[in-house]
Design a protein around this motif. Sequence first.
Motif, PDB file in Angstrom:
ATOM      1  N   GLY A 149      53.237  79.923  15.401  1.00 38.62           N
ATOM      2  CA  GLY A 149      54.317  79.211  14.752  1.00 38.62           C
ATOM      3  C   GLY A 149      53.916  78.577  13.441  1.00 38.62           C
ATOM      4  N   SER A 150      54.863  78.502  12.520  1.00 36.01           N
ATOM      5  CA  SER A 150      54.585  77.906  11.224  1.00 36.01           C
ATOM      6  C   SER A 150      54.328  76.418  11.337  1.00 36.01           C
ATOM      7  N   THR A 151      54.971  75.758  12.310  1.00 39.78           N
ATOM      8  CA  THR A 151      54.734  74.324  12.486  1.00 39.78           C
ATOM      9  C   THR A 151      53.299  74.060  12.894  1.00 39.78           C
ATOM     10  N   MET A 152      52.785  74.834  13.819  1.00 32.60           N
ATOM     11  CA  MET A 152      51.408  74.669  14.244  1.00 32.60           C
ATOM     12  C   MET A 152      50.444  74.984  13.111  1.00 32.60           C
ATOM     13  N   GLU A 153      50.701  76.049  12.367  1.00 37.43           N
ATOM     14  CA  GLU A 153      49.809  76.414  11.281  1.00 37.43           C
ATOM     15  C   GLU A 153      49.824  75.383  10.162  1.00 37.43           C
ATOM     16  N   SER A 154      50.972  74.827   9.884  1.00 40.57           N
ATOM     17  CA  SER A 154      51.029  73.797   8.841  1.00 40.57           C
ATOM     18  C   SER A 154      50.238  72.562   9.239  1.00 40.57           C
ATOM     19  N   HIS A 155      50.143  72.300  10.543  1.00 38.56           N
ATOM     20  CA  HIS A 155      49.347  71.161  10.996  1.00 38.56           C
ATOM     21  C   HIS A 155      47.857  71.482  10.971  1.00 38.56           C
ATOM     22  N   LEU A 156      47.460  72.679  11.432  1.00 40.53           N
ATOM     23  CA  LEU A 156      46.039  73.016  11.525  1.00 40.53           C
ATOM     24  C   LEU A 156      45.439  73.309  10.163  1.00 40.53           C
ATOM     25  N   PHE A 157      46.172  74.013   9.315  1.00 37.50           N
ATOM     26  CA  PHE A 157      45.630  74.477   8.045  1.00 37.50           C
ATOM     27  C   PHE A 157      46.120  73.641   6.874  1.00 37.50           C
ATOM     28  N   ARG A 158      46.286  72.362   7.106  1.00 33.78           N
ATOM     29  CA  ARG A 158      46.625  71.482   5.996  1.00 33.78           C
ATOM     30  C   ARG A 158      45.397  71.290   5.108  1.00 33.78           C
ATOM     31  N   PRO A 159      45.582  70.895   3.858  1.00 30.30           N
ATOM     32  CA  PRO A 159      44.438  70.818   2.934  1.00 30.30           C
ATOM     33  C   PRO A 159      43.326  69.897   3.401  1.00 30.30           C
ATOM     34  N   ASP A 160      43.667  68.804   4.081  1.00 30.61           N
ATOM     35  CA  ASP A 160      42.641  67.871   4.538  1.00 30.61           C
ATOM     36  C   ASP A 160      42.218  68.147   5.979  1.00 30.61           C
ATOM     37  N   GLY A 161      42.557  69.315   6.526  1.00 31.85           N
ATOM     38  CA  GLY A 161      42.219  69.646   7.898  1.00 31.85           C
ATOM     39  C   GLY A 161      40.798  70.154   8.043  1.00 31.85           C
ATOM     40  N   LYS A 162      40.429  70.433   9.303  1.00 29.95           N
ATOM     41  CA  LYS A 162      39.079  70.887   9.613  1.00 29.95           C
ATOM     42  C   LYS A 162      38.963  72.402   9.680  1.00 29.95           C
ATOM     43  N   ALA A 163      40.059  73.115   9.493  1.00 25.55           N
ATOM     44  CA  ALA A 163      40.051  74.575   9.610  1.00 25.55           C
ATOM     45  C   ALA A 163      39.667  75.272   8.327  1.00 25.55           C
ATOM     46  N   THR A 164      39.427  74.533   7.254  1.00 27.14           N
ATOM     47  CA  THR A 164      39.106  75.156   5.979  1.00 27.14           C
ATOM     48  C   THR A 164      37.748  75.833   6.056  1.00 27.14           C
ATOM     49  N   GLY A 165      37.702  77.112   5.724  1.00 28.05           N
ATOM     50  CA  GLY A 165      36.453  77.849   5.711  1.00 28.05           C
ATOM     51  C   GLY A 165      35.906  78.179   7.073  1.00 28.05           C
ATOM     52  N   ARG A 166      36.763  78.246   8.103  1.00 33.82           N
ATOM     53  CA  ARG A 166      36.286  78.529   9.453  1.00 33.82           C
ATOM     54  C   ARG A 166      37.292  79.402  10.190  1.00 33.82           C
ATOM     55  N   LEU A 167      36.799  80.093  11.227  1.00 33.32           N
ATOM     56  CA  LEU A 167      37.670  80.775  12.169  1.00 33.32           C
ATOM     57  C   LEU A 167      38.243  79.773  13.151  1.00 33.32           C
ATOM     58  N   THR A 168      39.375  80.093  13.741  1.00 27.88           N
ATOM     59  CA  THR A 168      40.109  79.128  14.559  1.00 27.88           C
ATOM     60  C   THR A 168      40.469  79.742  15.898  1.00 27.88           C
ATOM     61  N   LEU A 169      40.225  78.967  16.946  1.00 29.74           N
ATOM     62  CA  LEU A 169      40.714  79.243  18.292  1.00 29.74           C
ATOM     63  C   LEU A 169      41.609  78.085  18.685  1.00 29.74           C
ATOM     64  N   SER A 170      42.911  78.329  18.823  1.00 28.15           N
ATOM     65  CA  SER A 170      43.877  77.270  19.087  1.00 28.15           C
ATOM     66  C   SER A 170      44.562  77.510  20.423  1.00 28.15           C
ATOM     67  N   MET A 171      44.891  76.418  21.080  1.00 29.72           N
ATOM     68  CA  MET A 171      45.654  76.437  22.331  1.00 29.72           C
ATOM     69  C   MET A 171      46.850  75.518  22.149  1.00 29.72           C
ATOM     70  N   ARG A 172      48.042  76.034  22.374  1.00 28.03           N
ATOM     71  CA  ARG A 172      49.235  75.220  22.244  1.00 28.03           C
ATOM     72  C   ARG A 172      50.060  75.333  23.528  1.00 28.03           C
ATOM     73  N   ALA A 173      50.802  74.268  23.816  1.00 26.24           N
ATOM     74  CA  ALA A 173      51.691  74.234  24.977  1.00 26.24           C
ATOM     75  C   ALA A 173      53.105  74.536  24.514  1.00 26.24           C
ATOM     76  N   VAL A 174      53.745  75.495  25.167  1.00 29.01           N
ATOM     77  CA  VAL A 174      55.086  75.941  24.810  1.00 29.01           C
ATOM     78  C   VAL A 174      56.007  75.686  25.990  1.00 29.01           C
ATOM     79  N   THR A 175      57.161  75.117  25.700  1.00 29.49           N
ATOM     80  CA  THR A 175      58.134  74.806  26.745  1.00 29.49           C
ATOM     81  C   THR A 175      58.589  76.075  27.445  1.00 29.49           C
ATOM     82  N   GLY A 176      58.521  76.060  28.762  1.00 24.62           N
ATOM     83  CA  GLY A 176      58.948  77.190  29.558  1.00 24.62           C
ATOM     84  C   GLY A 176      57.963  78.324  29.627  1.00 24.62           C
ATOM     85  N   VAL A 177      56.847  78.252  28.886  1.00 24.21           N
ATOM     86  CA  VAL A 177      55.837  79.312  28.886  1.00 24.21           C
ATOM     87  C   VAL A 177      54.517  78.802  29.417  1.00 24.21           C
ATOM     88  N   GLY A 178      54.069  77.662  28.922  1.00 23.11           N
ATOM     89  CA  GLY A 178      52.780  77.120  29.309  1.00 23.11           C
ATOM     90  C   GLY A 178      51.813  77.159  28.149  1.00 23.11           C
TER      91      GLY A 178
END
Length: 612
Positions: A149-178
């Motif tokens: 989702g774009s909302t998740m990516e905008s949070h993780l890959f913001r300019p002051d985030g920790k994902a700059t210059g690194r690979l990412t493994l993310s886990m998110r909780a989705v309603t009705g999916v888990g």
Amino acid sequence: DTIRLNKPKEGLRRQDDGTVVSRPLSCLFDVAHNFASSLHLEILSAQAQALQKRAWSGVSVSPVHFFDESSVGSGSRRRTRGTANDEDALGVVAIHFWSLDDRYGRPALGDLTLVASGGGGGDGDAADDGRGGAMAMDIVSVSSKSRSGSTMESHLFRPDGKATGRLTLSMRAVTGVGAVVSLSAGDEVVDAIAAETDRSSNSSDGSGSSVRRRHLQRIQSRILSATSSPFDLSASDALLAATTLCAERRCEAAVAALLKGHGTNPSLPSWLKLVVECGTVSVGAHISYAGVGDSTSAASGGRRFVELFRLECESKSGKFVLTFPHAASLLRLLSCNDPRASDLQALGSAAIANRRTATDKKHLKYASGEDLTGRVVREAFDGLARSMSLLGERVGVGGSWVDAEKTSASLRARAVEIACRDVRKSLASCAGMAATYGLAALALNVCAGAVASVDVAGPPIKLHPDAAKNLEVPQLLPIPPIGVVSNQQMMQKKEAGMSGREEKVITVLERDIFAITASIDDDALKLYCFDVTTQSPKPSTPPERTRCSHIPFDPVGATSIRCLPLEAANGPKASKRRKVDHDDVPDSDSQLDPIMDEVRRLAALLSNALFN
């Protein structure tokens, strides 16, 4: 009356599987499921932060973040149960690992899912990771393939985030999916598994595709079970499996870039071959011998590529490290510049320790190990590891990229090609060194009955232009040759004194050495034999080469030994053999011969050159 009759039906919610549940009960289930999913992310976030402080100190963690309802959607639109829509995301936690060159964009983040094959029991084998196949089938119903989702990516890959210059493994909780797990270039992993599944099902003999498919599916199942199953929650297992999967993808992307030529920049030479297997790049070469034509190779069944060394992608850092065959102990010591590999270096180090070193700078340079074989080999292999690691950072893990601007794709391709030039050059040089100090050293040990030594035949051999033209040698590698001492004696000779003084008599050690070195070009990696005579006044000083003559290989002996089948030449087969699954047999085109098979052939050639 009609409205009253229809009102009770509005309180019912029909699920996808056909069951009818009352609306209050369904809402209660949604609340409980959202609470469990939020607790799920809290546990994973705590585990990830603990890893950051201990075993995986080089990773960065984006702690769990829960989205507001206004940021993920108004909630008025009815969601579909079992789909991972962006507006249904409750929160996200991410682990960032390995360095990456993202100046021109980052790899696209994609969801992981297990691809169920159509039958034949392939599902159970592919999804079985030691915990049983039933759990893997439950994971399929929890996760679904879609773009993150774009909302998740905008949070993780913001300019002051920790994902700059690194690979990412993310886990998110989705309603009705888990819990839904996403990985850099995750969509390409799913596509690769699906492509290998289709290839193995369409071909009559898909054994090679089956090996790769099962390997990827086992790793992917391990990631999903460690992040989705409430009984196997483990951020450590998920991160380890993710790095294993990314190592496989990084090796494939690096080899694909090396094999791709651009314009005047050629790809790898024809005598060099790279094979990717389980996060490693095996470097093989077709070895040629001076005086022996390629017709002998055709008589023995075509070109043979011998495995010389491997480049392994390290799990914690994502950098490439070198490993060598177990039998090539000398090459392994030289790559570390170990004094045990060279008697001259060991004696020089002892002389420095006892303050008995020579007064002139030349002898001091050799005593300290400078310009000796160990220093040359270590710098060459270290340079290969650095250039390969740089190429790995620029290619990432392959797949699609989120470009920063319109020209990002061309700029990235240019940066990758610049890194490929250094890697190709280093690969060729290191392959020649591995053939000299690995293959040739083992063959000399076998045929001569003595341990091959380095730094005994003097500095690198530089042929006269006329001699190089007669031998058809473009240029020998600038490395000291390896050799065995065939004869040695103490002799006295006169040396002119300084400032017009009288000549003095000194005692020197004269040795006759059978030496081997290599040459490389675009057409062949070729080994050459030389008869060398050296003299040295002290054991800790470098020898001076007084004579050097070329010795050709015997093509008659090469034909006789190469025409023998491997089974017949190796003797009777062992009575007890390792069990091999016929479905896991790799493709014969991607295999490399073990180094000991070529040692047997080269030993026969050297025995003819030594004793005839």
